[in-house]
Motif scaffolding. Structure first.
Motif, PDB file in Angstrom:
ATOM      1  N   SER A  97       0.835  -1.189   0.000  1.00 53.62           N
ATOM      2  CA  SER A  97       0.000   0.000   0.000  1.00 53.62           C
ATOM      3  C   SER A  97       0.877   1.249   0.000  1.00 53.62           C
ATOM      4  N   PRO A  98       0.606   2.202  -0.885  1.00 48.81           N
ATOM      5  CA  PRO A  98       1.360   3.458  -0.852  1.00 48.81           C
ATOM      6  C   PRO A  98       1.004   4.326   0.345  1.00 48.81           C
ATOM      7  N   PHE A  99      -0.056   3.945   1.076  1.00 51.06           N
ATOM      8  CA  PHE A  99      -0.475   4.713   2.247  1.00 51.06           C
ATOM      9  C   PHE A  99       0.096   4.156   3.552  1.00 51.06           C
ATOM     10  N   THR A 100       0.339   2.828   3.603  1.00 47.53           N
ATOM     11  CA  THR A 100       0.785   2.200   4.847  1.00 47.53           C
ATOM     12  C   THR A 100       2.095   1.436   4.710  1.00 47.53           C
ATOM     13  N   GLY A 131     -15.058   3.371  13.291  1.00 45.50           N
ATOM     14  CA  GLY A 131     -14.338   3.062  12.057  1.00 45.50           C
ATOM     15  C   GLY A 131     -13.056   3.825  11.851  1.00 45.50           C
ATOM     16  N   LEU A 132     -12.688   4.682  12.791  1.00 44.46           N
ATOM     17  CA  LEU A 132     -11.490   5.509  12.606  1.00 44.46           C
ATOM     18  C   LEU A 132     -10.212   4.673  12.638  1.00 44.46           C
ATOM     19  N   GLY A 133     -10.206   3.612  13.427  1.00 48.37           N
ATOM     20  CA  GLY A 133      -9.001   2.798  13.551  1.00 48.37           C
ATOM     21  C   GLY A 133      -8.631   2.043  12.290  1.00 48.37           C
ATOM     22  N   ALA A 134      -9.564   1.900  11.340  1.00 47.48           N
ATOM     23  CA  ALA A 134      -9.287   1.169  10.103  1.00 47.48           C
ATOM     24  C   ALA A 134      -8.702   2.063   9.019  1.00 47.48           C
ATOM     25  N   ALA A 135      -8.648   3.370   9.252  1.00 46.74           N
ATOM     26  CA  ALA A 135      -8.152   4.291   8.220  1.00 46.74           C
ATOM     27  C   ALA A 135      -6.668   4.064   7.957  1.00 46.74           C
ATOM     28  N   ASP A 136      -6.296   4.036   6.690  1.00 46.18           N
ATOM     29  CA  ASP A 136      -4.880   3.975   6.343  1.00 46.18           C
ATOM     30  C   ASP A 136      -4.162   5.239   6.791  1.00 46.18           C
ATOM     31  N   LEU A 137      -4.862   6.352   6.674  1.00 50.56           N
ATOM     32  CA  LEU A 137      -4.251   7.664   6.842  1.00 50.56           C
ATOM     33  C   LEU A 137      -5.292   8.622   7.400  1.00 50.56           C
ATOM     34  N   VAL A 138      -4.902   9.437   8.376  1.00 50.67           N
ATOM     35  CA  VAL A 138      -5.811  10.418   8.971  1.00 50.67           C
ATOM     36  C   VAL A 138      -5.133  11.789   8.952  1.00 50.67           C
ATOM     37  N   TYR A 139      -5.843  12.769   8.396  1.00 57.07           N
ATOM     38  CA  TYR A 139      -5.380  14.158   8.429  1.00 57.07           C
ATOM     39  C   TYR A 139      -6.177  14.914   9.486  1.00 57.07           C
ATOM     40  N   THR A 170       6.420  14.899  -0.370  1.00 52.74           N
ATOM     41  CA  THR A 170       7.613  14.169   0.033  1.00 52.74           C
ATOM     42  C   THR A 170       8.138  14.711   1.352  1.00 52.74           C
ATOM     43  N   PHE A 171       8.699  13.804   2.145  1.00 51.95           N
ATOM     44  CA  PHE A 171       9.299  14.170   3.428  1.00 51.95           C
ATOM     45  C   PHE A 171      10.751  13.722   3.418  1.00 51.95           C
ATOM     46  N   THR A 172      11.633  14.638   3.773  1.00 54.53           N
ATOM     47  CA  THR A 172      13.062  14.352   3.759  1.00 54.53           C
ATOM     48  C   THR A 172      13.707  14.795   5.066  1.00 54.53           C
ATOM     49  N   THR A 173      14.903  14.269   5.299  1.00 56.53           N
ATOM     50  CA  THR A 173      15.707  14.742   6.427  1.00 56.53           C
ATOM     51  C   THR A 173      16.216  16.137   6.092  1.00 56.53           C
ATOM     52  N   PRO A 174      16.743  16.887   7.061  1.00 56.31           N
ATOM     53  CA  PRO A 174      17.250  18.224   6.769  1.00 56.31           C
ATOM     54  C   PRO A 174      18.323  18.252   5.684  1.00 56.31           C
ATOM     55  N   ASP A 175      19.062  17.147   5.500  1.00 59.30           N
ATOM     56  CA  ASP A 175      20.089  17.129   4.459  1.00 59.30           C
ATOM     57  C   ASP A 175      19.565  16.598   3.126  1.00 59.30           C
ATOM     58  N   GLY A 176      18.253  16.362   3.025  1.00 59.64           N
ATOM     59  CA  GLY A 176      17.646  16.023   1.745  1.00 59.64           C
ATOM     60  C   GLY A 176      17.420  14.554   1.472  1.00 59.64           C
ATOM     61  N   ALA A 177      17.781  13.656   2.366  1.00 62.25           N
ATOM     62  CA  ALA A 177      17.568  12.229   2.157  1.00 62.25           C
ATOM     63  C   ALA A 177      16.108  11.874   2.446  1.00 62.25           C
ATOM     64  N   PRO A 178      15.528  10.907   1.725  1.00 63.63           N
ATOM     65  CA  PRO A 178      14.146  10.500   2.021  1.00 63.63           C
ATOM     66  C   PRO A 178      14.004  10.053   3.475  1.00 63.63           C
ATOM     67  N   LEU A 179      12.928  10.476   4.114  1.00 63.18           N
ATOM     68  CA  LEU A 179      12.688  10.112   5.508  1.00 63.18           C
ATOM     69  C   LEU A 179      11.593   9.050   5.533  1.00 63.18           C
ATOM     70  N   ASN A 180      11.969   7.833   5.856  1.00 61.70           N
ATOM     71  CA  ASN A 180      11.027   6.718   5.852  1.00 61.70           C
ATOM     72  C   ASN A 180      10.066   6.784   7.030  1.00 61.70           C
ATOM     73  N   PHE A 181       8.816   6.411   6.772  1.00 59.01           N
ATOM     74  CA  PHE A 181       7.836   6.204   7.824  1.00 59.01           C
ATOM     75  C   PHE A 181       7.890   4.739   8.250  1.00 59.01           C
ATOM     76  N   ALA A 182       7.405   4.457   9.457  1.00 55.85           N
ATOM     77  CA  ALA A 182       7.264   3.072   9.898  1.00 55.85           C
ATOM     78  C   ALA A 182       6.026   2.480   9.233  1.00 55.85           C
ATOM     79  N   PRO A 183       6.089   1.282   8.667  1.00 54.49           N
ATOM     80  CA  PRO A 183       4.912   0.688   8.027  1.00 54.49           C
ATOM     81  C   PRO A 183       3.748   0.587   9.009  1.00 54.49           C
ATOM     82  N   GLY A 184       2.587   1.028   8.572  1.00 53.56           N
ATOM     83  CA  GLY A 184       1.396   1.000   9.416  1.00 53.56           C
ATOM     84  C   GLY A 184       0.551   2.242   9.187  1.00 53.56           C
ATOM     85  N   HIS A 185      -0.326   2.528  10.138  1.00 57.64           N
ATOM     86  CA  HIS A 185      -1.238   3.660  10.021  1.00 57.64           C
ATOM     87  C   HIS A 185      -0.505   4.968  10.356  1.00 57.64           C
TER      88      HIS A 185
END
Length: 337
Positions: free
Chosen positions: A58-61, A86-94, A314-329
């Protein structure tokens, strides 16, 4: 006597014998008891195994899933609307700011659809810009200002208010209106059969970056509400609290997030207002700025970038490297700069 001693010619004897054999073949075989050969049956085709739908990430999780359409739901978040369903089943919450300094949730579903979601409330102009990175999703909401409705109808999404999909909504007991309206996601998506599947919106998943500040708790404040995220090592996630009270759902218990993104954005006045005359805020999600990413009990400074509305963030570190999220919600808090 001459007739008795008449000789039979050899050719005539052969003819008599041939006739006897033919007679036996024509009339005697039916009673001979010899079975007729059994026809060979045609070969049985090998059973076919249905080809399963291909699984992907999933590109969301970042978790294993199957391609599925996107349903975004605008969820009420004032105290009388809690606990949510049903909120706990959301892939992503803004988390978005609305009138009076309160907040509202925009929950995005694709990997998992609960039985019902809510309470559902009205959409805002900011939702149009925020959702453009998802392609053409379906949006469930309970209404909007009259002047905003044409913009929602013209936006690249499938708007699903109750008047357009009446079979997808119901009123729940135990709460007064307007905090008791729920959407049935399966029926909602049936009313938007062309809603696009989940696509890349810029998130990356994988190992955590080096460094980071060890944190147990982080609070984000809006003018009239606040969110606190507390690390729970046993669950490997962040427990969510709203206005000082632990967030819970009616169907899944405590609300948790694997990754929390505090995205600092510009929140300005829009040209719309509510029925009481309060100006509706507009949350700008196109541009760039700073952020803090909470994962694995640590806080990582980050930068976010979204040059145009059609592209992901996109989210990056201050030096420009991609900043990975932990897999999940993931929860993304669109906080004032």
């Amino acid at each position: 006597m001459a007739a008795a001693h008449r000789r039979v010619r050899p050719g005539a004897a052969f003819t008599v014998l041939l006739c006897a054999v033919m007679a036996a073949g024509l009339y005697g075989c039916a009673d001979s008891g010899t079975p007729e050969p059994t026809p060979t049956p045609p070969p049985t085709p090998a059973p076919t195994t249905p080809v399963p739908t291909q699984e992907t990430r999933s590109p969301f999780t970042g978790l294993s899933t199957r391609p599925a359409p996107v349903l975004a739901v605008k969820i009420d978040n004032v105290p009388p609307a809690r606990p949510h369903t049903g909120l706990g089943a959301a892939d992503l919450v803004y988390v978005e700011q609305v009138e009076g300094g309160q907040t509202r949730l925009l929950a995005v579903y694709s990997s998992d659809l609960p039985e019902r979601i809510g309470p559902v409330r009205s959409a805002r102009e900011s939702d149009i810009e925020l959702l453009r990175q998802f392609g053409r999703p379906a949006l469930a909401y309970s209404g909007s200002q009259a002047a905003l409705k044409p913009l929602l109808q013209a936006a690249p999404l499938y708007p699903l208010p109750p008047e357009d999909a009446p079979g997808a909504y119901l009123r729940g007991g135990g709460r007064p209106a307007p905090h008791n309206l729920y959407v049935l996601p399966g029926r909602a998506l049936a009313a938007a059969p062309k809603a696009e599947d989940a696509k890349d919106i810029g998130f990356r998943f994988g190992p955590a970056p080096a460094g980071g500040e060890q944190v147990n708790e982080r609070t984000v404040r809006f003018p009239a509400s606040r969110y606190t995220f507390t690390w729970n090592a046993g669950e490997k996630g962040w427990r969510v609290a709203m206005d000082g009270s632990p967030a819970r759902t009616t169907d899944e218990g405590p609300v948790t997030a694997t990754t929390v993104v505090v995205q600092h954005v510009t929140i300005r006045s829009s040209r719309f207002h509510d029925v009481l005359g309060s100006v509706s805020p507009y949350t700008e999600t196109v541009g760039s700025g700073t952020a803090v990413v909470l994962r694995d009990g640590k806080a990582h400074d980050a930068r976010w970038s979204r040059p145009v509305a059609e592209k992901g963030t996109t989210f990056t570190t201050p030096d420009g490297a991609p900043l990975n999220f932990a897999p999940g919600h993931t929860w993304v808090v669109l906080a004032p700069r």
